[in-house]
Motif scaffolding. Sequence first.
Motif, PDB file in Angstrom:
ATOM      1  N   ALA A 127       0.838  -1.194   0.000  1.00  0.00           N
ATOM      2  CA  ALA A 127       0.000   0.000   0.000  1.00  0.00           C
ATOM      3  C   ALA A 127       0.874   1.245   0.000  1.00  0.00           C
ATOM      4  O   ALA A 127       1.929   1.280   0.628  1.00  0.00           O
ATOM      5  CB  ALA A 127      -0.919   0.005   1.211  1.00  0.00           C
ATOM      6  N   VAL A 128       0.399   2.253  -0.712  1.00  0.00           N
ATOM      7  CA  VAL A 128       1.019   3.575  -0.716  1.00  0.00           C
ATOM      8  C   VAL A 128       0.180   4.452   0.207  1.00  0.00           C
ATOM      9  O   VAL A 128      -1.053   4.454   0.122  1.00  0.00           O
ATOM     10  CB  VAL A 128       1.041   4.158  -2.147  1.00  0.00           C
ATOM     11  CG1 VAL A 128       1.447   5.617  -2.143  1.00  0.00           C
ATOM     12  CG2 VAL A 128       1.969   3.331  -3.032  1.00  0.00           C
ATOM     13  N   ARG A 167       2.855  12.962  -4.918  1.00  0.00           N
ATOM     14  CA  ARG A 167       3.789  12.050  -4.247  1.00  0.00           C
ATOM     15  C   ARG A 167       3.304  10.602  -4.305  1.00  0.00           C
ATOM     16  O   ARG A 167       4.084   9.675  -4.528  1.00  0.00           O
ATOM     17  CB  ARG A 167       3.979  12.493  -2.796  1.00  0.00           C
ATOM     18  CG  ARG A 167       5.106  11.753  -2.127  1.00  0.00           C
ATOM     19  CD  ARG A 167       5.510  12.390  -0.824  1.00  0.00           C
ATOM     20  NE  ARG A 167       6.125  11.362   0.016  1.00  0.00           N
ATOM     21  CZ  ARG A 167       5.840  11.180   1.288  1.00  0.00           C
ATOM     22  NH1 ARG A 167       4.969  11.942   1.895  1.00  0.00           N
ATOM     23  NH2 ARG A 167       6.438  10.240   1.963  1.00  0.00           N
ATOM     24  N   ALA A 168       1.993  10.406  -4.122  1.00  0.00           N
ATOM     25  CA  ALA A 168       1.445   9.041  -4.202  1.00  0.00           C
ATOM     26  C   ALA A 168       1.569   8.498  -5.623  1.00  0.00           C
ATOM     27  O   ALA A 168       1.920   7.338  -5.830  1.00  0.00           O
ATOM     28  CB  ALA A 168      -0.009   9.039  -3.749  1.00  0.00           C
ATOM     29  N   GLY A 169       1.296   9.347  -6.609  1.00  0.00           N
ATOM     30  CA  GLY A 169       1.413   8.912  -8.004  1.00  0.00           C
ATOM     31  C   GLY A 169       2.829   8.509  -8.362  1.00  0.00           C
ATOM     32  O   GLY A 169       3.048   7.527  -9.087  1.00  0.00           O
ATOM     33  N   GLU A 170       3.802   9.256  -7.849  1.00  0.00           N
ATOM     34  CA  GLU A 170       5.205   8.903  -8.099  1.00  0.00           C
ATOM     35  C   GLU A 170       5.548   7.560  -7.464  1.00  0.00           C
ATOM     36  O   GLU A 170       6.240   6.730  -8.059  1.00  0.00           O
ATOM     37  CB  GLU A 170       6.111  10.002  -7.547  1.00  0.00           C
ATOM     38  CG  GLU A 170       6.053  11.300  -8.328  1.00  0.00           C
ATOM     39  CD  GLU A 170       6.704  12.462  -7.590  1.00  0.00           C
ATOM     40  OE1 GLU A 170       7.145  12.269  -6.429  1.00  0.00           O
ATOM     41  OE2 GLU A 170       6.776  13.566  -8.176  1.00  0.00           O
ATOM     42  N   ALA A 171       5.051   7.326  -6.245  1.00  0.00           N
ATOM     43  CA  ALA A 171       5.312   6.050  -5.573  1.00  0.00           C
ATOM     44  C   ALA A 171       4.666   4.901  -6.326  1.00  0.00           C
ATOM     45  O   ALA A 171       5.253   3.827  -6.487  1.00  0.00           O
ATOM     46  CB  ALA A 171       4.799   6.105  -4.127  1.00  0.00           C
ATOM     47  N   VAL A 172       3.444   5.115  -6.818  1.00  0.00           N
ATOM     48  CA  VAL A 172       2.740   4.073  -7.584  1.00  0.00           C
ATOM     49  C   VAL A 172       3.507   3.758  -8.862  1.00  0.00           C
ATOM     50  O   VAL A 172       3.660   2.580  -9.239  1.00  0.00           O
ATOM     51  CB  VAL A 172       1.292   4.512  -7.891  1.00  0.00           C
ATOM     52  CG1 VAL A 172       0.663   3.612  -8.954  1.00  0.00           C
ATOM     53  CG2 VAL A 172       0.450   4.500  -6.629  1.00  0.00           C
ATOM     54  N   ALA A 173       4.009   4.769  -9.552  1.00  0.00           N
ATOM     55  CA  ALA A 173       4.769   4.540 -10.786  1.00  0.00           C
ATOM     56  C   ALA A 173       6.031   3.724 -10.497  1.00  0.00           C
ATOM     57  O   ALA A 173       6.371   2.803 -11.250  1.00  0.00           O
ATOM     58  CB  ALA A 173       5.120   5.873 -11.429  1.00  0.00           C
ATOM     59  N   ARG A 174       6.731   4.066  -9.414  1.00  0.00           N
ATOM     60  CA  ARG A 174       7.937   3.295  -9.059  1.00  0.00           C
ATOM     61  C   ARG A 174       7.569   1.866  -8.697  1.00  0.00           C
ATOM     62  O   ARG A 174       8.278   0.914  -9.058  1.00  0.00           O
ATOM     63  CB  ARG A 174       8.658   3.968  -7.880  1.00  0.00           C
ATOM     64  CG  ARG A 174       9.317   5.285  -8.226  1.00  0.00           C
ATOM     65  CD  ARG A 174      10.270   5.753  -7.127  1.00  0.00           C
ATOM     66  NE  ARG A 174       9.645   5.800  -5.810  1.00  0.00           N
ATOM     67  CZ  ARG A 174       9.025   6.866  -5.312  1.00  0.00           C
ATOM     68  NH1 ARG A 174       8.943   7.979  -6.032  1.00  0.00           N
ATOM     69  NH2 ARG A 174       8.521   6.833  -4.093  1.00  0.00           N
ATOM     70  N   LEU A 175       6.466   1.705  -8.002  1.00  0.00           N
ATOM     71  CA  LEU A 175       5.990   0.365  -7.622  1.00  0.00           C
ATOM     72  C   LEU A 175       5.713  -0.489  -8.852  1.00  0.00           C
ATOM     73  O   LEU A 175       6.151  -1.638  -8.948  1.00  0.00           O
ATOM     74  CB  LEU A 175       4.732   0.527  -6.774  1.00  0.00           C
ATOM     75  CG  LEU A 175       4.118  -0.705  -6.139  1.00  0.00           C
ATOM     76  CD1 LEU A 175       5.026  -1.296  -5.081  1.00  0.00           C
ATOM     77  CD2 LEU A 175       2.771  -0.350  -5.526  1.00  0.00           C
ATOM     78  N   ARG A 176       5.011   0.079  -9.819  1.00  0.00           N
ATOM     79  CA  ARG A 176       4.707  -0.647 -11.062  1.00  0.00           C
ATOM     80  C   ARG A 176       5.989  -1.036 -11.804  1.00  0.00           C
ATOM     81  O   ARG A 176       6.084  -2.137 -12.351  1.00  0.00           O
ATOM     82  CB  ARG A 176       3.818   0.211 -11.966  1.00  0.00           C
ATOM     83  CG  ARG A 176       2.409   0.378 -11.472  1.00  0.00           C
ATOM     84  CD  ARG A 176       1.600  -0.875 -11.696  1.00  0.00           C
ATOM     85  NE  ARG A 176       0.191  -0.633 -11.475  1.00  0.00           N
ATOM     86  CZ  ARG A 176      -0.751  -1.473 -11.819  1.00  0.00           C
ATOM     87  NH1 ARG A 176      -0.448  -2.610 -12.403  1.00  0.00           N
ATOM     88  NH2 ARG A 176      -2.009  -1.206 -11.571  1.00  0.00           N
ATOM     89  N   GLU A 177       6.951  -0.136 -11.838  1.00  0.00           N
ATOM     90  CA  GLU A 177       8.206  -0.408 -12.529  1.00  0.00           C
ATOM     91  C   GLU A 177       8.952  -1.564 -11.878  1.00  0.00           C
ATOM     92  O   GLU A 177       9.481  -2.452 -12.559  1.00  0.00           O
ATOM     93  CB  GLU A 177       9.080   0.845 -12.538  1.00  0.00           C
ATOM     94  CG  GLU A 177      10.383   0.685 -13.304  1.00  0.00           C
ATOM     95  CD  GLU A 177      10.188   0.219 -14.741  1.00  0.00           C
ATOM     96  OE1 GLU A 177      11.012  -0.594 -15.201  1.00  0.00           O
ATOM     97  OE2 GLU A 177       9.219   0.653 -15.395  1.00  0.00           O
TER      98      GLU A 177
END
Length: 197
Positions: free
Chosen positions: A19-20, A33-43
């Motif tokens: 979870a973010v 900030r949440a969107g950036e974390a989600v993008a890194r998570l997907r990568e």
Amino acid sequence: MFGSGAVRAEPSLARVRPAVDVLEPSPEQAFQRAGEAVARLREVLRRHGVPDASVSGSRLGLSSEYDGHARGRTLLGYRCQASYAVETGALDDLERLIADVVDAGAHRIDGVEFDVRDRPALLDEARRRAVAAARRKAQVYAEAADARLGPVLHIQDVEAEPVAAFRASAAGGPPGALAPGAVEVSARVVLGFSLRH
């Protein structure tokens, strides 16, 4: 006559629930900030070979967060959260996957569950074992009552939706290792028999 049966199998997949969860002074900053974390998570998940189809997630949710109560409360900021369920069959790489997901920006792991891909086949076998157990018990009672067991008149599932339970393994792997143990699928049944004298 009640009967239960269970089948144990080695897990073939795991579901990790990262979870973010971010708190920022403004909604825009929280979403960013949440969107950036989600993008890194997907990568990270793609690098581990987890296809997008094996990732189910929630949309970003936003809520105001306060400290205190009534008139004395103060706005702390805006909390943005998103949770995911990630399914992987690479159990040997699971610890590394979890560590990389956390490094990428997952603020918490809400759970790790082990399961099997072919649960319907295991459930069928568990049901067969439950019926056999009920029949054995009925046979003993019939013989004790000086009667013969007749045909089955009634079959009823005790649980509408039997579930798989995870049984942790005490052995295997170095200390602290995520040992998957075994997945147990169980079924319960009530059978009604006729008796013959």
